[in-house]
Design a protein around this motif. Structure first.
Motif, short mmCIF file in Angstrom:
data_model
loop_
_atom_site.label_atom_id
_atom_site.label_comp_id
_atom_site.label_asym_id
_atom_site.label_seq_id
_atom_site.Cartn_x
_atom_site.Cartn_y
_atom_site.Cartn_z
N LYS A 178 71.30 41.23 29.94
CA LYS A 178 71.99 42.38 29.56
C LYS A 178 71.37 42.72 28.29
O LYS A 178 70.73 44.33 28.28
N ASP A 179 71.38 42.00 27.22
CA ASP A 179 70.59 42.25 25.67
C ASP A 179 68.95 42.61 26.32
O ASP A 179 68.44 43.12 25.77
N ASP A 180 68.24 41.87 27.09
CA ASP A 180 66.40 41.89 27.24
C ASP A 180 66.63 42.84 28.42
O ASP A 180 66.05 43.74 27.39
N GLN A 181 67.29 43.42 29.05
CA GLN A 181 67.31 44.33 29.46
C GLN A 181 66.49 45.26 28.56
O GLN A 181 66.24 46.66 28.84
N LYS A 182 68.55 45.96 27.41
CA LYS A 182 68.02 46.77 27.11
C LYS A 182 66.97 47.16 25.75
O LYS A 182 66.80 48.00 25.58
N ALA A 183 66.69 45.59 25.26
CA ALA A 183 65.58 45.92 24.71
C ALA A 183 64.17 46.17 24.73
O ALA A 183 63.56 47.18 24.56
N ILE A 184 63.76 45.36 26.44
CA ILE A 184 62.45 46.06 27.45
C ILE A 184 62.58 47.82 27.01
O ILE A 184 61.65 48.34 26.82
N ASP A 185 63.93 47.77 27.85
CA ASP A 185 64.36 49.31 28.43
C ASP A 185 63.59 50.81 27.45
O ASP A 185 63.56 51.33 27.30
#
Length: 219
Positions: A178-185
């Protein structure tokens, strides 16, 4: 004319000891320590009790070395792709991030705009468009095939649980994903919002109607 070897039926002219010396068997024994040499018998291999119904060819060791998958020239980092397969994401527009070692493409929606998370897609099932997004500030170095691969574990159910009709609990993603997805987004959304109408373009699903000719379209 040589005398016959037998005097009568069943009676030989030479005795056993006489024929033993005439044939030179004593010399053979003397050379081999007083015993006749014995040939080594091959070890008998136990034959299988059952045989296959068809002739099965033995497996040969493959010497072929896998070659890396060649990426299409129209697909470059930041290219907007249209997903053509998958019941959930078919027709969605995604942003290409990089090619993985397995040859698959790492893409994302981003999730905040059209709900497509970071996932792997085969390049055979996408259409490359002429639209591109600037992903120079997006860090995708940590992502590999293991990140998007899901480990499936079988859970044994009891007899009572097999007949339960209640819906199963939804599987939650790990916190690090979830954290990686938020950073990419966060980085992608900034680059997308800087281009007019690009956000609406990515959020719209691609579809064809009667009379549309995809081979004559320019994406």
């Amino acid at each position: 004319m040589a005398p016959p070897s037998k005097m009568a039926l069943g009676i030989k002219r030479a005795s056993r000891s006489n024929s033993y010396h005439r044939r030179g068997l004593w010399a053979i024994k003397a050379k081999n320590g007083g015993a006749f040499p014995k040939a080594e018998k091959p070890v008998a291999v136990a034959e299988p009790k059952f045989y296959p119904a068809d002739d099965v060819k033995p497996r040969t060791v493959s010497t072929r070395k896998p070659k890396p998958t060649k990426l299409r020239s129209t697909i470059t980092p930041g290219t907007v792709l249209i997903v053509l397969a998958g019941r959930r994401y078919m027709g969605k527009r995604v942003v290409f991030l990089k090619q993985l070692k397995s040859g698959l493409l790492l893409v994302t929606g981003p999730f905040k705009i059209n709900g497509v998370p970071i996932r792997r897609v085969n390049q055979s099932y996408v259409i490359a468009t002429s639209t591109k997004v600037d992903i120079s500030k997006v860090n995708v170095g940590k992502f590999d095939d293991k990140f998007t691969r899901e480990k499936k574990t079988r859970v044994k159910k009891t007899e009572g649980e097999l007949f339960e009709t209640d819906k199963e609990a939804t599987k939650s993603l790990p916190d690090f994903k979830k954290d990686d997805q938020k950073a990419i987004d966060a980085e992608l959304v900034k680059a997308i919002e800087a281009v007019p109408d690009l956000k609406n373009y990515l959020s719209a699903r691609f579809s064809l109607r009667d009379g549309d000719k995809p081979h004559e379209m320019s994406f």
